[in-house]
Design a protein around this motif. Structure first.
Motif, PDB file in Angstrom:
ATOM      1  N   LYS A 212       0.710  -1.160   0.761  1.00 22.93           N
ATOM      2  CA  LYS A 212       0.428   0.142   0.004  1.00 22.93           C
ATOM      3  C   LYS A 212       0.459   1.119  -0.126  1.00 22.93           C
ATOM      4  O   LYS A 212       0.508   2.505  -0.797  1.00 22.93           O
ATOM      5  CB  LYS A 212      -1.193  -0.024   1.438  1.00 22.93           C
ATOM      6  CG  LYS A 212      -2.214  -0.607   0.841  1.00 22.93           C
ATOM      7  CD  LYS A 212      -3.179  -0.002   2.412  1.00 22.93           C
ATOM      8  CE  LYS A 212      -4.399  -0.763   2.197  1.00 22.93           C
ATOM      9  NZ  LYS A 212      -4.937  -1.770   3.025  1.00 22.93           N
ATOM     10  N   ARG A 213       1.920   0.955   1.137  1.00 29.77           N
ATOM     11  CA  ARG A 213       2.577   2.400   0.745  1.00 29.77           C
ATOM     12  C   ARG A 213       3.387   2.563   0.030  1.00 29.77           C
ATOM     13  O   ARG A 213       3.880   3.768  -0.977  1.00 29.77           O
ATOM     14  CB  ARG A 213       3.814   1.889   2.259  1.00 29.77           C
ATOM     15  CG  ARG A 213       4.193   3.555   2.953  1.00 29.77           C
ATOM     16  CD  ARG A 213       5.160   2.968   3.628  1.00 29.77           C
ATOM     17  NE  ARG A 213       6.018   1.286   4.103  1.00 29.77           N
ATOM     18  CZ  ARG A 213       5.621   0.214   5.499  1.00 29.77           C
ATOM     19  NH1 ARG A 213       4.204   0.524   5.644  1.00 29.77           N
ATOM     20  NH2 ARG A 213       5.991  -1.151   5.349  1.00 29.77           N
ATOM     21  N   LEU A 214       3.876   1.641  -1.587  1.00 27.40           N
ATOM     22  CA  LEU A 214       4.379   1.573  -2.409  1.00 27.40           C
ATOM     23  C   LEU A 214       3.173   2.316  -3.539  1.00 27.40           C
ATOM     24  O   LEU A 214       3.772   3.173  -4.227  1.00 27.40           O
ATOM     25  CB  LEU A 214       4.952   0.193  -2.583  1.00 27.40           C
ATOM     26  CG  LEU A 214       6.114  -0.180  -2.442  1.00 27.40           C
ATOM     27  CD1 LEU A 214       5.951  -1.831  -2.686  1.00 27.40           C
ATOM     28  CD2 LEU A 214       7.369   0.991  -2.690  1.00 27.40           C
ATOM     29  N   LEU A 215       2.839   1.468  -3.359  1.00 25.33           N
ATOM     30  CA  LEU A 215       1.380   2.165  -3.699  1.00 25.33           C
ATOM     31  C   LEU A 215       1.171   3.594  -4.291  1.00 25.33           C
ATOM     32  O   LEU A 215       0.269   3.918  -4.891  1.00 25.33           O
ATOM     33  CB  LEU A 215       0.387   1.407  -4.203  1.00 25.33           C
ATOM     34  CG  LEU A 215       0.339  -0.037  -4.325  1.00 25.33           C
ATOM     35  CD1 LEU A 215      -1.145  -1.140  -4.658  1.00 25.33           C
ATOM     36  CD2 LEU A 215       0.749  -0.375  -5.971  1.00 25.33           C
ATOM     37  N   ALA A 216       1.368   3.943  -3.327  1.00 23.97           N
ATOM     38  CA  ALA A 216       0.973   5.516  -2.892  1.00 23.97           C
ATOM     39  C   ALA A 216       2.311   6.350  -3.094  1.00 23.97           C
ATOM     40  O   ALA A 216       2.114   7.442  -3.115  1.00 23.97           O
ATOM     41  CB  ALA A 216       0.353   5.432  -1.089  1.00 23.97           C
ATOM     42  N   HIS A 217       3.556   6.039  -3.119  1.00 29.90           N
ATOM     43  CA  HIS A 217       4.237   6.691  -3.531  1.00 29.90           C
ATOM     44  C   HIS A 217       4.355   7.360  -4.651  1.00 29.90           C
ATOM     45  O   HIS A 217       3.547   7.022  -5.820  1.00 29.90           O
ATOM     46  CB  HIS A 217       5.525   5.766  -3.731  1.00 29.90           C
ATOM     47  CG  HIS A 217       6.979   6.744  -4.121  1.00 29.90           C
ATOM     48  ND1 HIS A 217       7.605   6.920  -2.043  1.00 29.90           N
ATOM     49  CD2 HIS A 217       7.630   6.278  -4.185  1.00 29.90           C
ATOM     50  CE1 HIS A 217       8.523   7.743  -2.370  1.00 29.90           C
ATOM     51  NE2 HIS A 217       8.533   7.591  -4.267  1.00 29.90           N
ATOM     52  N   PRO A 218       4.173   8.588  -4.874  1.00 30.46           N
ATOM     53  CA  PRO A 218       3.495   9.230  -6.233  1.00 30.46           C
ATOM     54  C   PRO A 218       4.454   8.534  -7.544  1.00 30.46           C
ATOM     55  O   PRO A 218       3.951   8.318  -8.761  1.00 30.46           O
ATOM     56  CB  PRO A 218       4.357  11.078  -5.968  1.00 30.46           C
ATOM     57  CG  PRO A 218       4.397  10.830  -4.655  1.00 30.46           C
ATOM     58  CD  PRO A 218       5.033   9.730  -4.225  1.00 30.46           C
TER      59      PRO A 218
END
Ligand SMILES: N[C@@H](CCC(=O)N[C@@H](CS)C(=O)NCC(=O)O)C(=O)O
Length: 217
Positions: free
Chosen positions: A187-193
């Motif tokens: 999730k953190r990765l997918l939220a990274h711009p």
């Protein structure tokens, strides 16, 4: 001279290199593979026709990890994706190999199997690939319990590899909810711009996913 990047927006390895290009806003000419002309250009550059391929002033660079290494040497920006400290860098490269070899490779094995005619499918190979994914999920879940990013305490080459590999691996063989640390990392990765931008580029092609793209992410 402009960098030429031969790639397809829905390809996981292309997204891996795109994340690095976007991370440092490196300008490039996007040679999207699809029409005969760009496919012929790719074949002339790299007869194995695997992508992505980067062309930099006549130098042909293949393999997503090596493209990122190349960018780090010749086109680096404020975000260093491979730490200058060699001890930190080796951890980053190790995790890059883990995501390519033990997440992406089995994930692609399942997808390529689904693309074959039914009579030549390999059920045993698919179950081996899923077993490998299950093992690596468990290992990654424990590792990510104490980390924000995959290695060296910073967003790096390893996370460029992790983002598309975990993105598609979860579609292919869902990460069990018991692996909460790994799910949170994905999730953190997918939220990274830069990751969100690379994933967004692939949205129009989701109908190509042979196992049926889930209605999420
Ligand atoms: N080891 C290569 C793998 C590249 C790769 O497998 N790319 C896929 C797209 S994600 C591809 O070229 N598929 C076309 C094919 O297999 O013919 C890398 O790291 O760049």
């Amino acid at each position: 001279m402009t960098l030429k990047f031969y790639a397809h927006p829905f390809s996981s390895y292309c997204q891996k290199a795109l994340i690095a290009l976007y991370e440092n806003s490196i300008p490039f000419e996007y040679r999207i593979l699809g029409d005969e002309k760009t496919l012929a250009e790719l074949a002339a550059l790299w007869p194995l026709r695997r992508f992505p391929v980067l062309v930099d002033e006549g130098r042909v660079v293949m393999e997503a990890s090596i493209i990122i290494e190349h960018l780090e040497i010749y086109h680096y920006g404020p975000v260093r994706l491979i730490p200058q400290d060699p001890q930190a860098a080796i951890e980053v490269r190790m995790m890059d190999r883990v995501f390519d070899n033990y997440v992406s490779t089995p994930q692609q094995r399942v997808v390529y199997d689904a693309l074959r005619p039914v009579q030549v499918r390999d059920a045993h190979g698919v179950s081996e690939a899923k077993a490998m994914l299950e093992k690596v999920y468990e290992w990654l879940d424990a590792r990510m319990a104490t980390r924000e990013w995959a290695a060296a305490g910073q967003f790096s080459l390893a996370d460029c590899a992790a983002a598309p590999s975990l993105f598609y691996a979860d579609w292919t063989h869902a990460i069990d909810p018991k692996f909460g640390n790994l799910i949170a990392y994905r999730k953190r990765l997918l939220a990274h711009p830069s990751v969100a931008r690379a994933v967004d580029g692939g949205r129009p092609y989701r109908h190509f996913f042979p196992l049926g793209a889930p209605d999420r992410d």
